[in-house]
Enzyme design. Structure first.
Site, PDB file in Angstrom:
ATOM      1  CG  HIS A  63     -23.853  32.319  48.852  1.00  0.00           C
ATOM      2  ND1 HIS A  63     -25.206  32.046  48.961  1.00  0.00           N
ATOM      3  CD2 HIS A  63     -23.279  31.803  49.964  1.00  0.00           C
ATOM      4  CE1 HIS A  63     -25.430  31.405  50.090  1.00  0.00           C
ATOM      5  NE2 HIS A  63     -24.279  31.246  50.720  1.00  0.00           N
ATOM      6  CG  HIS A  78     -19.757  29.309  51.174  1.00  0.00           C
ATOM      7  ND1 HIS A  78     -19.350  30.618  51.316  1.00  0.00           N
ATOM      8  CD2 HIS A  78     -20.952  29.205  51.790  1.00  0.00           C
ATOM      9  CE1 HIS A  78     -20.266  31.273  52.010  1.00  0.00           C
ATOM     10  NE2 HIS A  78     -21.253  30.429  52.302  1.00  0.00           N
TER      11      HIS A  78
END
Length: 154
Positions: A63, A78
């Site tokens: 992620h 992110h």
């Protein structure tokens, strides 16, 4: 070295809408605790490297990715908020830690529809965790295509 004085162009990692960190529903990013930056509300599933450099962080949960440029600038991409809790489900990574990447290289494919149902937001911050003493200028807000220059570090 000559590259220390060059401006760093930062590319949109995917198609979407560039927004300020003030529009991200997470205090860590909104308050710039990790550094200044911007975010993208993604509209395409493929996320690409916003800059060239070494992949110094590639989370096993796929992620988030940290890239360090040759001039020492460090950028964190992110994807979404609280996506670490998904433990990689909905993410397919194409890179490994310590790999060299070029701006525009595909990092990960995300099933945005599936992920969006499981997390507070898919807004994806791009944070300068080490700006190398340079100033961030966001040059394009709103709708962008992957690969558009959206910011310059001067």
């Amino acid at each position: 070295m000559w590259f220390f004085n060059k401006n760093l162009k930062v590319l949109a990692p995917c198609d979407g809408t560039i927004i300020t960190l003030d529009e991200v529903e997470d205090e860590v990013f909104k308050e710039r605790m990790l550094g200044d930056g911007f975010a993208i509300n993604p509209k395409s599933n493929d996320f690409h490297a916003p800059v060239s450099g070494k992949l110094v962080t590639a989370f096993p949960t796929k992620h988030a990715f940290g890239i360090q440029t040759k001039s020492g600038v460090e950028i964190l991409l992110h994807i979404g908020l609280d996506t670490v809790s998904l433990d990689g489900n909905g993410f397919e990574s194409f890179v490994t830690q310590d790999q060299e990447v070029n701006a525009g290289d595909k990092l990960v494919t995300v099933d945005l529809k599936s992920v969006a149902k499981k997390v507070p937001s898919i807004k994806s911050p791009i944070i300068f965790t080490n700006n190398g003493g340079k100033t961030l200028e966001i040059v394009k807000m709103g709708e962008v295509k992957q690969g558009d220059v959206v910011a310059i570090l001067k």
